[in-house]
Enzyme design. Structure first.
Site, mmCIF file in Angstrom:
data_model
loop_
_atom_site.group_PDB
_atom_site.id
_atom_site.type_symbol
_atom_site.label_atom_id
_atom_site.label_comp_id
_atom_site.label_asym_id
_atom_site.label_seq_id
_atom_site.Cartn_x
_atom_site.Cartn_y
_atom_site.Cartn_z
ATOM 1 N NE ARG A 294 -4.168 -1.995 1.784
ATOM 2 C CZ ARG A 294 -5.022 -2.539 2.630
ATOM 3 N NH1 ARG A 294 -4.841 -2.361 3.939
ATOM 4 N NH2 ARG A 294 -6.028 -3.262 2.205
ATOM 5 C CE1 TYR A 425 -1.646 -0.633 -7.751
ATOM 6 C CE2 TYR A 425 -1.778 -2.094 -9.642
ATOM 7 C CZ TYR A 425 -1.139 -1.092 -8.963
ATOM 8 O OH TYR A 425 -0.004 -0.537 -9.484
ATOM 9 C CD GLU A 426 -1.649 -4.494 -3.436
ATOM 10 O OE1 GLU A 426 -1.990 -4.995 -2.352
ATOM 11 O OE2 GLU A 426 -1.243 -5.167 -4.390
ATOM 12 N N GLY A 427 -6.468 -2.517 -2.271
ATOM 13 C CA GLY A 427 -7.525 -1.876 -1.496
ATOM 14 C C GLY A 427 -7.890 -0.566 -2.141
#
Length: 567
Positions: A294, A425-427
């Site tokens: 993140r 992406y990655e949350g």
């Protein structure tokens, strides 16, 4: 246009803004002297300028492709990977016991950002390996660490993470991939994963996948998920990549951007895997990798912003149109507004990213829980604001180019197409904001309050030099404090979630004002003071409207029912 690594900007931020001296003052990182930092950044910048930047267009025009089940990467990417690996840039923060440099995450974050600006598609590959290295170092058995970490750190082998499935996106607990225990202590992993960045390549001897799957006795939801290391080729008795495992790339996604980065659909058919961490404890291990990623993805947004800004600035300085002092469009007021906004937001996002990395380093070096809380608080802000700014600056870069920005040959559109996915992406950035107002506020807002106390104290100290800017930052911080207290007091989490995105943006705006003020104090009368005045007078005021939205509750979001929304 050639890319120029902003090494001096990093050095200025390290010295004057984000507190890197605290990191260098710890026993863990006492070798990170200014001379060493400068040498590392300079060498990395040279590699980015000379090796990676020339690959940017190659990846876009000649995408990775799948030929008869074999992954073929974009022209020059194999040489680029070799340069990254041989330079030691993959294992910068890796454990020295396994061949890593053991350098601060702040330095790794800076180098990753430069690589992102030079060629984002290729930079994704070492970023995936770095996340896997950290996850294995924290959670894997000694045997796995001894075999895999040296090869991942050296770049002989590459790493990935496999979370997403067609029916299980952000809801990881809905996955259907299965794992069965084998009699030899290994596991047979079966299932399909999608959106796997760099799921395969033709330059590493082996590709090592971290795969989430559920054992037969695993509970429903995230609590029953385990994590497995599943290599493309099973290591032989000498630790070399041996026979092929029972897995394959089914297809490559056809994407809006990042064409040079193969995003794979992966199929596992009883593939041999090794447990990482405890059975049913996969999420804890995977989150180690995800939190690393993140911050890294926030850096990708900042890097793409830097590349897009440099591209737009060069065009504006060359494009002749209208009657201006220079004869070029850079002297038109609106073009100047766009470029100055780009530069001001780029500085703010980069400072937030590096401040987050400093907090991670301080927690690593000292074990202090407050530094850990600071890092946790800043991570969703660094990821979401960094990627939002990357998208905004890239699209503004297209606008600076005017009609030529819509023409692919100029290269301006590629920055926008490539960076757009980073907010997903990655949350997703919405999930980052929800995390900020929920999990990161489980302490009653104490970590946020400590940070706001520091910002206000700094603004008080700056009043003598810059009374107007200091007052603006102080007042904005106090408004943010009041909004934070309101959010923490809400028992209905949906009322928090409804205002989460504007709250995160407002928090980032205030942080940006704080870091710009610090830069102004270190460069009185210089360009950084001028940029700080622009940010604080024109961009910081956005926080007021954002905080109104943050405290509006959720009722108006649901006032229209589904039929009315579709009418």
């Amino acid at each position: 246009m050639s890319y120029r690594a902003p090494v001096q900007d990093y050095e200025f931020l390290f010295r004057n803004v984000v507190g890197f001296d605290l990191v260098a003052g710890t026993e863990r990182f006492d070798e990170a002297s200014p001379d060493m930092v400068s040498a590392i950044l300079t060498e990395a910048g040279k590699m980015c300028e000379e090796v990676m930047a020339p690959l940017q267009r190659n990846g876009d025009l000649h995408p990775a492709r799948l030929e008869n089940g074999v992954l073929r990467t974009s022209p020059g990417f194999a040489d680029g990977w070799t340069a990254i690996a041989e330079g030691g840039w993959i294992g910068m923060s890796g454990n020295p016991e396994y061949g890593g440099m053991g350098l601060p995450m702040t330095l790794t974050t800076s180098v990753n950002e430069m690589m992102s600006a030079a060629c984002l598609s290729l930079q994704l590959a070492p970023l995936m390996s770095q996340g896997q290295i950290e996850a294995l170092d924290h959670h894997a058995s000694d045997a796995i660490k001894e075999l895999y970490l040296p090869k991942l750190i050296s770049g002989e082998w590459a790493g990935t993470m496999n979370l997403t499935e067609p029916q299980a996106g952000s809801d990881v607990g809905a996955l259907s991939s299965k794992a069965e225990r084998n009699s030899d202590g290994t596991y047979a992993v079966a299932g399909q994963k999608i959106f796997i960045s760099w799921g395969d390549n033709d330059f590493a001897e082996n590709v090592c996948h971290l795969v989430l799957a559920r054992l037969p006795d695993g509970a429903p939801g995230t609590k029953g998920i385990s994590l497995f290391l599943v290599p493309k080729r099973i290591p032989d008795e000498n630790g070399n990549a041996g026979v092929a495992n029972s897995l394959k790339v089914v297809s490559l996604e056809h994407k809006m951007g990042l064409h040079g980065s193969p995003t794979c659909v992966m199929q596992y058919d009883g593939a041999t895997g090794w447990l990482v961490g405890n059975e049913h404890g996969g999420m804890a291990a995977m989150f180690t990798m995800m939190n690393n990623a993140r911050l890294g993805v926030g850096g990708q947004g900042v890097g793409a912003a830097e590349g897009a800004y440099q591209h737009a600035l060069a065009y504006a300085m060359e494009r002749k149109q209208g009657k201006t002092p220079s004869g070029t469009i850079i002297d038109h007021a609106d073009v100047r507004r766009m470029l100055t906004t780009m530069k001001a937001d780029l500085f703010a996002a980069r400072a937030i990213m590096l401040a987050c990395a400093v907090a991670i380093d301080m927690q690593t070096a000292t074990g202090d829980a407050e530094w850990g809380a600071r890092a946790a608080l800043l991570t969703p802000i660094a990821k979401a604001f960094g990627t939002d700014v990357g998208i905004e600056i890239a699209q503004t870069g297209v606008q600076v180019h005017g009609g030529m920005g819509f023409i692919e040959e100029t290269g301006a559109a590629q920055y926008y197409r490539d960076v757009r996915v980073t907010a997903i992406y990655e949350g997703t950035n919405g999930i980052q904001a929800m995390d900020l107002v929920a999990r990161k506020m489980m302490d009653g807002g104490d970590a946020a309050a400590r940070l706001l106390d520091e910002i206000e104290a700094h603004a008080e100290d700056a009043r003598g030099a810059f009374p107007e800017m200091a007052e603006a930052v102080w007042q904005a911080t106090e408004s943010l404090r009041e909004a934070t207290e309101w959010l923490v007091s809400q028992s209905d989490m949906n009322d928090r979630f409804a205002g989460a995105v504007p709250y995160l943006r407002a928090f980032a705006r205030v942080l940006g004002g704080h870091y710009h003020l610090a830069a102004a104090l270190a460069d009185r009368g210089g360009a950084r003071e001028k940029l700080a005045r622009y940010y604080i007078s024109r961009l910081l005021p956005e926080h007021a409207g954002l905080l109104i939205q943050a405290q509006a509750g959720s009722a108006d979001l649901y006032a229209l029912n589904a039929d009315e929304l579709s009418a």
